[in-house]
Design an enzyme around this catalytic site. Structure first.
Site, PDB file in Angstrom:
ATOM      1  N   LYS A   1       9.740 -35.975  -6.223  1.00 25.94           N
ATOM      2  CA  LYS A   1       8.418 -35.418  -6.527  1.00 25.94           C
ATOM      3  C   LYS A   1       8.114 -35.451  -8.025  1.00 25.94           C
ATOM      4  CE  LYS A   1       7.753 -32.859  -2.281  1.00 25.94           C
ATOM      5  NZ  LYS A   1       8.981 -33.155  -1.487  1.00 25.94           N
TER       6      LYS A   1
HETATM    7  C1  PLP Z   1       9.020 -33.699  -0.252  1.00 25.66           C
HETATM    8  C2  PLP Z   1      10.306 -34.321   0.166  1.00 25.66           C
HETATM    9  C3  PLP Z   1      10.368 -35.256   1.233  1.00 25.66           C
HETATM   10  C4  PLP Z   1       9.163 -35.603   2.072  1.00 25.66           C
HETATM   11  O1  PLP Z   1       8.175 -36.298   1.381  1.00 25.66           O
HETATM   12  P1  PLP Z   1       6.754 -36.594   2.052  1.00 25.66           P
HETATM   13  O2  PLP Z   1       5.934 -37.216   0.985  1.00 25.66           O
HETATM   14  O3  PLP Z   1       6.232 -35.280   2.514  1.00 25.66           O
HETATM   15  O4  PLP Z   1       6.977 -37.512   3.185  1.00 25.66           O
HETATM   16  C5  PLP Z   1      11.599 -35.841   1.490  1.00 25.66           C
HETATM   17  N1  PLP Z   1      12.710 -35.542   0.792  1.00 25.66           N
HETATM   18  C6  PLP Z   1      12.685 -34.645  -0.226  1.00 25.66           C
HETATM   19  C7  PLP Z   1      13.945 -34.338  -0.938  1.00 25.66           C
HETATM   20  C8  PLP Z   1      11.486 -34.010  -0.577  1.00 25.66           C
HETATM   21  O5  PLP Z   1      11.480 -33.124  -1.596  1.00 25.66           O
END
Ligand code: PLP
Length: 469
Positions: free
Chosen positions: A112
């Site tokens: 993220k």
């Molecule tokens: C947010 C997150 C996901 C999922 O991502 P999306 O964009 O909602 O599909 C997967 N793995 C981790 C570690 C995350 O923080």
């Protein structure tokens, strides 16, 4: 570049306005009116570029008209300069033609950071120019909160309030949020669960009177800028593995369909991608659609991969829009059916079209732990549970061994010690240097009851760099 709503009834916006928007006024999500398309020669000429320069070339068409080139370049150099690995998104080989793209070398150790480090800087740039301030109210079950706070902590024009469920996030995740101080940073622990937090954010978007005219900005992946930033690493990985001359496949651990939707866009922009694998945990609404054309809500299950614990995938609407020939009225109809408690199927030929590119698998906790143990034994690499789900799905769903398979490594294992311990891998988890004293740091957090009015009152009391709005 102009952006339109997936439900066809909201005004088109430019990049700047889409950055500052939440949902469109018709309840839809914004997508580019026309996707840029690069030629194979153009993509090939980017081989070997540093990450921020590649990012400039991939994202430039999306911000044209809103951010001058020189400013955008500077913002991108700063954004990806904070990552702790020189390659920003390094590839690590697990097996012949099988790779993990490590997306966890940012400040909060999850992918993220790629989007939220950029989002914070873009917001500050645009707000400075307009002489405006905004408030962010976001909900987190773990990773989004710390990445959003890290991304916005230096923003002069943003006050950020992150709601997390009290005593229901891991200690590492909580400390990554509550140990960041600043007069514009506010951590709120809600005496409720994640859904309660999310409902409060939704209600705050619906009625913003408590903000006294200050604009509310979204930091979850309904925000287009987050998706945009995630397109870049698909190009980055493919270029390392012989693309675009050779096509590449990706397996993506997914919850809200944000990260994998970025891969779908990369392909539509000209990057040869052979296969995209939707890898879910037991919360498998996306897998049930991809395998059986059923998009139906189920109850929420708590798993060892909490960042993918969702009942509904908000970004899936963006794919449905394309599958329906970009017919906004059709999407509004489907979403209405869904909201009234029904699930839906799409017409057979639309589903078949999706299946040309997408495969899927749902992986339970036991299989997740088995995969962590198996990969550790085979390679000495320790995977986080989300990434392990991606590896398991890649191994089950792969169409061709000749095409490189890239699994998105979405988090560092140190964030999820429970899963690693359950996997029985006897390796001590160590925090990276910049977080090594995390457990000794002071924390700052306000506990509030599960009550919308109390939360909104807190925001209006502190929404202007700690002072009342
Ligand atoms: C947010 C997150 C996901 C999922 O991502 P999306 O964009 O909602 O599909 C997967 N793995 C981790 C570690 C995350 O923080």
């Amino acid at each position: 570049m102009r952006y339109i709503s997936t439900r066809g009834q909201a005004p088109a916006l430019n990049f700047e306005d889409v950055l500052l928007a939440g949902l469109a006024t018709d309840g839809g999500l914004y997508v580019p009116e026309n996707l840029p398309r690069f030629t194979q020669e153009e993509i090939a000429s980017w081989a070997g570029l540093p990450y921020h320069e590649l990012a400039f070339r991939v994202m430039r068409p999306f911000v044209t008209g809103s951010i001058p080139d020189a400013d955008f370049k500077k913002i991108l150099e700063e954004t990806y300069g904070v990552f702790s690995h020189n390659a920003v998104a390094p590839l690590r080989q697990l097996n012949g033609n099988e790779w993990v793209l490590e997306l966890f070398h940012g400040p909060t150790l999850a992918f993220k950071d790629f989007a939220l480090q950029l989002l914070g800087r873009l917001l500050d740039y645009v707000l400075e120019k307009r002489g405006e301030r905004v408030v962010i109210v976001g909900a987190t079950s773990g990773d989004t909160g710390s990445a959003a706070i890290e991304g916005c902590k230096h923003c002069e024009n943003v006050d950020i309030f992150i709601l997390h469920p009290h005593n229901r996030v891991s200690e590492v995740q909580r400390r990554q949020m509550t140990t960041l101080f600043g007069e514009n940073i506010h951590n709120i622990a809600i005496e409720g669960n994640f859904d309660d937090c999310q409902e409060m954010v939704k209600a705050s978007f619906a009625d913003q009177s408590f903000l006294k005219g200050t604009r509310l900005v979204a930091v979850n992946s309904i925000n287009w800028a987050r998706i945009m930033a995630q397109i870049v690493y698909y190009f980055h990985a493919a270029l390392q593995l012989g693309g675009p001359a050779r096509s590449v496949s990706f397996s993506v651990p997914t919850g809200n369909f944000g990260d994998i939707f970025a891969g779908y866009l990369a392909r539509n922009m000209g990057l040869p991608i052979n296969q995209l694998i939707v890898a879910t945990n037991r919360n498998d609404i996306l897998h049930r659609f991809m395998s059986g054309n059923q998009y139906v809500k189920d109850t929420l299950h708590a798993t060892l991969s909490p960042s993918m614990d969702i009942m509904v995938s908000s970004n899936f609407e963006r794919l449905l829009f394309d599958l329906h020939g970009r017919n906004g009225a059709a999407i509004a109809g489907l979403m209405d059916t869904f909201k009234q408690g029904g699930g839906f199927s799409v017409e057979q030929e639309r589903w078949t079209e999706a299946r040309k590119l997408f495969d899927s698998l749902a992986v339970d906790d036991a299989q997740t732990c088995e995969t962590i143990a198996e990969v550790f034994e085979q390679t000495g690499e320790l995977l986080d549970p989300h990434t392990a789900i991606g590896v398991k799905a890649a191994r089950e769903c792969r169409r061709s061994l000749d095409i490189p398979m890239v699994i998105l490594g979405t988090a560092h294992p140190v964030k999820f010690p429970d899963a690693v311990e359950k996997a029985g891998v006897g390796k001590a988890l160590e925090l990276p240097a910049h977080l090594s004293d995390l457990f000794e740091r002071d924390e700052r957090c306000t506990v509030l009851p599960n009550d919308l009015k109390a939360v909104q009152a807190f925001v209006s009391q502190h929404g202007n760099r700690g002072k009342p709005l």
